[in-house]
Design a protein around this motif. Structure first.
Motif, PDB file in Angstrom:
ATOM      1  N   ASP A 148      33.593  18.258  -2.679  1.00 32.62           N
ATOM      2  CA  ASP A 148      33.559  19.642  -3.151  1.00 32.62           C
ATOM      3  C   ASP A 148      32.192  20.054  -3.699  1.00 32.62           C
ATOM      4  N   LEU A 149      31.249  19.106  -3.778  1.00 33.49           N
ATOM      5  CA  LEU A 149      29.879  19.413  -4.186  1.00 33.49           C
ATOM      6  C   LEU A 149      29.226  20.376  -3.187  1.00 33.49           C
ATOM      7  N   LEU A 150      29.668  20.334  -1.926  1.00 34.30           N
ATOM      8  CA  LEU A 150      29.128  21.212  -0.891  1.00 34.30           C
ATOM      9  C   LEU A 150      29.874  22.534  -0.790  1.00 34.30           C
ATOM     10  N   GLY A 151      31.104  22.586  -1.253  1.00 31.51           N
ATOM     11  CA  GLY A 151      31.889  23.806  -1.184  1.00 31.51           C
ATOM     12  C   GLY A 151      32.206  24.195   0.250  1.00 31.51           C
ATOM     13  N   ASP A 152      32.023  25.483   0.581  1.00 36.20           N
ATOM     14  CA  ASP A 152      32.383  25.965   1.915  1.00 36.20           C
ATOM     15  C   ASP A 152      31.369  25.592   2.996  1.00 36.20           C
ATOM     16  N   ARG A 153      30.262  24.955   2.632  1.00 33.06           N
ATOM     17  CA  ARG A 153      29.287  24.491   3.621  1.00 33.06           C
ATOM     18  C   ARG A 153      29.604  23.087   4.130  1.00 33.06           C
ATOM     19  N   ARG A 154      30.686  22.481   3.638  1.00 32.17           N
ATOM     20  CA  ARG A 154      31.071  21.125   4.013  1.00 32.17           C
ATOM     21  C   ARG A 154      31.154  20.910   5.529  1.00 32.17           C
ATOM     22  N   PRO A 155      31.709  21.843   6.324  1.00 27.83           N
ATOM     23  CA  PRO A 155      31.813  21.600   7.770  1.00 27.83           C
ATOM     24  C   PRO A 155      30.468  21.405   8.478  1.00 27.83           C
ATOM     25  N   PHE A 156      29.367  21.870   7.886  1.00 27.96           N
ATOM     26  CA  PHE A 156      28.063  21.736   8.532  1.00 27.96           C
ATOM     27  C   PHE A 156      27.435  20.354   8.347  1.00 27.96           C
ATOM     28  N   LEU A 157      28.000  19.535   7.467  1.00 25.37           N
ATOM     29  CA  LEU A 157      27.472  18.187   7.257  1.00 25.37           C
ATOM     30  C   LEU A 157      27.816  17.316   8.457  1.00 25.37           C
ATOM     31  N   GLN A 158      26.791  16.727   9.074  1.00 25.42           N
ATOM     32  CA  GLN A 158      26.977  15.911  10.273  1.00 25.42           C
ATOM     33  C   GLN A 158      26.519  14.485  10.008  1.00 25.42           C
ATOM     34  N   ASP A 159      27.074  13.527  10.784  1.00 26.89           N
ATOM     35  CA  ASP A 159      26.706  12.118  10.624  1.00 26.89           C
ATOM     36  C   ASP A 159      25.198  11.935  10.750  1.00 26.89           C
ATOM     37  N   GLY A 160      24.623  11.183   9.835  1.00 26.71           N
ATOM     38  CA  GLY A 160      23.198  10.882   9.866  1.00 26.71           C
ATOM     39  C   GLY A 160      22.312  11.987   9.324  1.00 26.71           C
ATOM     40  N   MET A 161      22.893  13.124   8.912  1.00 31.37           N
ATOM     41  CA  MET A 161      22.110  14.255   8.426  1.00 31.37           C
ATOM     42  C   MET A 161      21.489  13.943   7.070  1.00 31.37           C
ATOM     43  N   MET A 162      20.266  14.416   6.872  1.00 37.67           N
ATOM     44  CA  MET A 162      19.603  14.286   5.577  1.00 37.67           C
ATOM     45  C   MET A 162      19.981  15.490   4.710  1.00 37.67           C
ATOM     46  N   ALA A 163      20.332  15.230   3.467  1.00 36.11           N
ATOM     47  CA  ALA A 163      20.657  16.288   2.509  1.00 36.11           C
ATOM     48  C   ALA A 163      19.861  16.030   1.240  1.00 36.11           C
ATOM     49  N   THR A 164      19.551  17.097   0.513  1.00 33.07           N
ATOM     50  CA  THR A 164      18.831  16.961  -0.752  1.00 33.07           C
ATOM     51  C   THR A 164      19.850  17.057  -1.881  1.00 33.07           C
ATOM     52  N   VAL A 165      19.936  15.996  -2.681  1.00 33.18           N
ATOM     53  CA  VAL A 165      20.875  15.947  -3.800  1.00 33.18           C
ATOM     54  C   VAL A 165      20.081  16.118  -5.092  1.00 33.18           C
ATOM     55  N   GLU A 166      20.531  17.027  -5.960  1.00 35.94           N
ATOM     56  CA  GLU A 166      19.875  17.264  -7.237  1.00 35.94           C
ATOM     57  C   GLU A 166      20.591  16.467  -8.321  1.00 35.94           C
ATOM     58  N   TYR A 167      19.809  15.664  -9.046  1.00 36.78           N
ATOM     59  CA  TYR A 167      20.360  14.792 -10.091  1.00 36.78           C
ATOM     60  C   TYR A 167      19.835  15.198 -11.458  1.00 36.78           C
ATOM     61  N   PHE A 168      20.733  15.120 -12.450  1.00 36.24           N
ATOM     62  CA  PHE A 168      20.355  15.214 -13.852  1.00 36.24           C
ATOM     63  C   PHE A 168      20.672  13.835 -14.431  1.00 36.24           C
ATOM     64  N   GLY A 169      19.663  13.003 -14.594  1.00 33.00           N
ATOM     65  CA  GLY A 169      19.885  11.597 -14.948  1.00 33.00           C
ATOM     66  C   GLY A 169      20.539  10.904 -13.767  1.00 33.00           C
ATOM     67  N   ASP A 170      21.744  10.368 -13.963  1.00 30.26           N
ATOM     68  CA  ASP A 170      22.487   9.721 -12.880  1.00 30.26           C
ATOM     69  C   ASP A 170      23.580  10.619 -12.310  1.00 30.26           C
ATOM     70  N   GLU A 171      23.719  11.838 -12.836  1.00 33.66           N
ATOM     71  CA  GLU A 171      24.792  12.737 -12.419  1.00 33.66           C
ATOM     72  C   GLU A 171      24.316  13.672 -11.304  1.00 33.66           C
ATOM     73  N   ALA A 172      25.014  13.644 -10.174  1.00 30.99           N
ATOM     74  CA  ALA A 172      24.708  14.550  -9.063  1.00 30.99           C
ATOM     75  C   ALA A 172      25.317  15.913  -9.372  1.00 30.99           C
ATOM     76  N   LEU A 173      24.481  16.967  -9.355  1.00 33.78           N
ATOM     77  CA  LEU A 173      24.961  18.302  -9.708  1.00 33.78           C
ATOM     78  C   LEU A 173      25.155  19.209  -8.499  1.00 33.78           C
ATOM     79  N   SER A 174      24.275  19.097  -7.517  1.00 28.76           N
ATOM     80  CA  SER A 174      24.400  19.959  -6.348  1.00 28.76           C
ATOM     81  C   SER A 174      23.764  19.295  -5.137  1.00 28.76           C
ATOM     82  N   MET A 175      24.031  19.887  -3.977  1.00 31.20           N
ATOM     83  CA  MET A 175      23.537  19.318  -2.736  1.00 31.20           C
ATOM     84  C   MET A 175      23.111  20.456  -1.815  1.00 31.20           C
TER      85      MET A 175
END
Length: 187
Positions: free
Chosen positions: A98-125
Motif C-alpha cells: 500500500d506504500l504505492l497506492g493506486d500506482r501499484r499495477p505499474f510496478l514490474q519485475d526487475g523495475m528500479m524504484a526510489t524509496v524514501e527513508y526516514f532512518g530505517d522507516e520507509a515512508l514513500s516510493m
C-alpha cells in the motif's frame, strides 16, 4: 535536524510537526493589510496520509527533515509485501504494497524504484515517471480518425483503464505516465 523559519517553508519540504512527519504540498504566502505576513501551508502526513492546513508566522521555528532516497530493485510480491533489493548492499527489504497506492499495477519485475527513508522507516516510493504497457482491450481502430482531441477507453495488460487516441489498437505498446496515470506516447 535544522530549524527553519515559518516563512522559509517551500512546497516539497518535509517537516517534523505535531509529533509527525509532514510534507508541504502547497504553500501560500499571505500578506494581510494589518499584522505580519504568514505562510498558509497544506501539509500531508507521510505515515497515514492525513491532510492539515496550518499557518506559520515568520517567527515560528519548524524542524526541516531530510529523507534518504535509495534506488532499489523490485524482485517479487508475497502476502501483500513487496520485496526489494538494495543494489549496493544486496540486502533484501520487505515493504507494504500500500506504500504505492493506486500506482501499484505499474510496478514490474526487475523495475528500479526510489524509496524514501526516514532512518530505517520507509515512508514513500516513487516509480519511474514513464512505463511501457501493452493494450489488451479497446475499441477497433477507425479509418480516417486523426489525433484530434478525441480519446477512447482502453484496458492495459496490468488491468488499469486509460484513455488513448483513436488510432491505437489492441496489442500495441504505449508509454504511460505513472504519476498522472494517463497515456503519454506510443512505444
Amino acid at each position: 535536524m535544522p530549524k527553519i523559519n515559518g516563512n522559509e517553508i517551500k512546497a516539497g519540504f518535509v517537516l517534523e510537526h505535531d509529533a509527525g512527519l509532514w510534507a508541504a504540498v502547497k504553500v501560500n504566502i499571505v500578506k494581510p493589510g494589518k499584522g505580519g505576513a504568514f505562510a498558509q501551508v497544506e501539509l500531508k502526513n507521510l505515515r497515514d496520509g492525513r491532510k492539515l492546513n496550518e499557518r506559520f508566522r515568520s517567527e515560528d521555528k519548524v524542524e526541516k527533515v531530510t529523507l534518504e532516497n535509495k534506488d532499489q530493485q523490485f524482485l517479487y510480491e508475497t502476502d501483500g509485501m513487496l520485496v526489494f533489493m538494495d543494489n549496493e548492499t544486496f540486502e533484501q527489504i520487505e515493504l507494504p504494497a500500500d506504500l504505492l497506492g493506486d500506482r501499484r499495477p505499474f510496478l514490474q519485475d526487475g523495475m528500479m524504484a526510489t524509496v524514501e527513508y526516514f532512518g530505517d522507516e520507509a515512508l514513500s516510493m516513487r516509480l519511474p515517471q514513464k512505463v511501457k504497457c501493452r493494450i489488451v482491450e479497446t475499441e477497433p481502430v477507425q479509418k480516417g480518425q486523426t489525433a484530434a482531441n478525441s480519446f477512447k477507453p482502453a484496458i492495459l495488460d496490468n488491468g488499469v483503464r486509460v484513455m488513448i487516441p483513436p488510432f491505437i489498437g489492441v496489442d500495441e505498446e504505449i508509454i504511460v505516465h505513472t504519476e498522472l496515470m494517463e497515456y503519454s506516447e506510443r512505444a
